[in-house]
Write a protein that holds these residues in place. Structure first.
Motif, PDB file in Angstrom:
ATOM      1  N   ALA A  43     -11.016  -2.938   3.950  1.00 22.09           N
ATOM      2  CA  ALA A  43     -11.701  -2.523   2.728  1.00 22.09           C
ATOM      3  C   ALA A  43     -13.161  -2.201   3.013  1.00 22.09           C
ATOM      4  CB  ALA A  43     -11.614  -3.625   1.684  1.00 22.09           C
TER       5      ALA A  43
ATOM      6  N   PRO B  10     -18.209   1.521  -3.020  1.00 23.84           N
ATOM      7  CA  PRO B  10     -17.337   2.641  -3.381  1.00 23.84           C
ATOM      8  C   PRO B  10     -17.843   3.967  -2.799  1.00 23.84           C
ATOM      9  CG  PRO B  10     -18.577   1.855  -5.292  1.00 23.84           C
ATOM     10  CD  PRO B  10     -18.895   0.937  -4.158  1.00 23.84           C
TER      11      PRO B  10
ATOM     12  N   THR C 172     -18.516   7.049  -9.846  1.00 24.54           N
ATOM     13  CA  THR C 172     -18.460   5.594  -9.944  1.00 24.54           C
ATOM     14  C   THR C 172     -19.733   5.105 -10.632  1.00 24.54           C
ATOM     15  OG1 THR C 172     -17.123   5.395  -7.946  1.00 24.54           O
ATOM     16  CG2 THR C 172     -18.369   3.437  -8.613  1.00 24.54           C
TER      17      THR C 172
ATOM     18  N   GLU D 277     -14.719  -2.575  -2.312  1.00 28.11           N
ATOM     19  CA  GLU D 277     -14.597  -1.362  -3.121  1.00 28.11           C
ATOM     20  C   GLU D 277     -15.502  -1.336  -4.346  1.00 28.11           C
ATOM     21  OE1 GLU D 277     -12.957   1.015  -1.684  1.00 28.11           O
ATOM     22  OE2 GLU D 277     -12.038  -0.283  -0.191  1.00 28.11           O
TER      23      GLU D 277
ATOM     24  N   PRO E 121     -14.758   2.843 -11.678  1.00 30.03           N
ATOM     25  CA  PRO E 121     -14.573   3.655 -10.472  1.00 30.03           C
ATOM     26  C   PRO E 121     -14.533   5.135 -10.822  1.00 30.03           C
ATOM     27  CG  PRO E 121     -12.667   2.211 -10.857  1.00 30.03           C
ATOM     28  CD  PRO E 121     -13.604   2.030 -11.985  1.00 30.03           C
TER      29      PRO E 121
END
Length: 189
Positions: free
Chosen positions: A33, A37, A42, A167, A186
């Motif tokens: 991960a 982001p 976002t 994220e 997001p």
């Protein structure tokens, strides 16, 4: 006719039952991960010092240096650019100030107790000592997260602790800067 096809059928069964050789690790895609982001649109809404709200939004993303150069254009005309990759989360520039080298805010892959230093020569000589811990649970207005805690001691300044969630990026900051994530949206891929 059936007897003529028997050897072909036997070869097909033999091939189907054979396992493929494993893919060498250096050729496998890294599915770890990212802790920031990388999608335009976002948005983060933060509460600062328990009172004021601020909104940040990703306005541009480009492939660069084996990762993504992410531009966050918050409530000012001076965007912050981040380099995001499997190596970590780095500040590349803050407004017109270029960080040379980029400031490693979070090093990846994460190792509990990892420590590092940073000195950016061009961005007003920003220097810091960093240590990462966790992951650990963090609860803020936006929800519950498992986050890596990074303690930063800026030389000739103050101490700040950041919590980075996969994220999402920074979900909480404490110390010289108090901020908590109120909501996270997001971007659309």
């Amino acid at each position: 006719m059936l007897r003529a096809l028997a050897p072909l059928l036997a070869v097909a069964v033999l091939i189907a039952s054979t396992q493929a050789a494993p893919v060498p690790k250096h050729l496998m895609r890294n599915n770890e991960a990212l802790y920031f982001p990388t999608t335009v649109g976002t948005k983060w809404v933060y509460v600062l010092n328990g009172q004021n709200e601020t909104t940040d939004e990703i306005t541009a993303v480009e492939d660069k240096g084996g990762g993504k150069l992410v531009t966050v254009n918050g409530n000012s005309n001076d965007p912050t650019c981040w380099q995001v990759s499997g190596a970590g989360v780095f500040i590349v520039s803050m407004g017109k100030e270029v960080c040379n080298p980029a400031i490693p805010m979070l090093r990846l892959p994460h190792e509990k107790g990892a420590a590092w230093t940073s000195q950016s020569l061009n961005a007003d000589k920003i220097r810091g000592l960093f240590a990462s811990h966790g992951p650990e649970p963090v609860e803020v207005g936006a929800g519950k997260f498992q986050a890596i805690r990074v303690e930063v001691e800026w030389v000739q300044n103050n101490k700040v602790t950041f919590w980075y969630a996969p994220e999402v990026g920074v979900v909480k900051a404490g110390g010289g800067l108090i901020k908590e994530l109120k909501s996270f949206t997001p971007g659309k891929r």
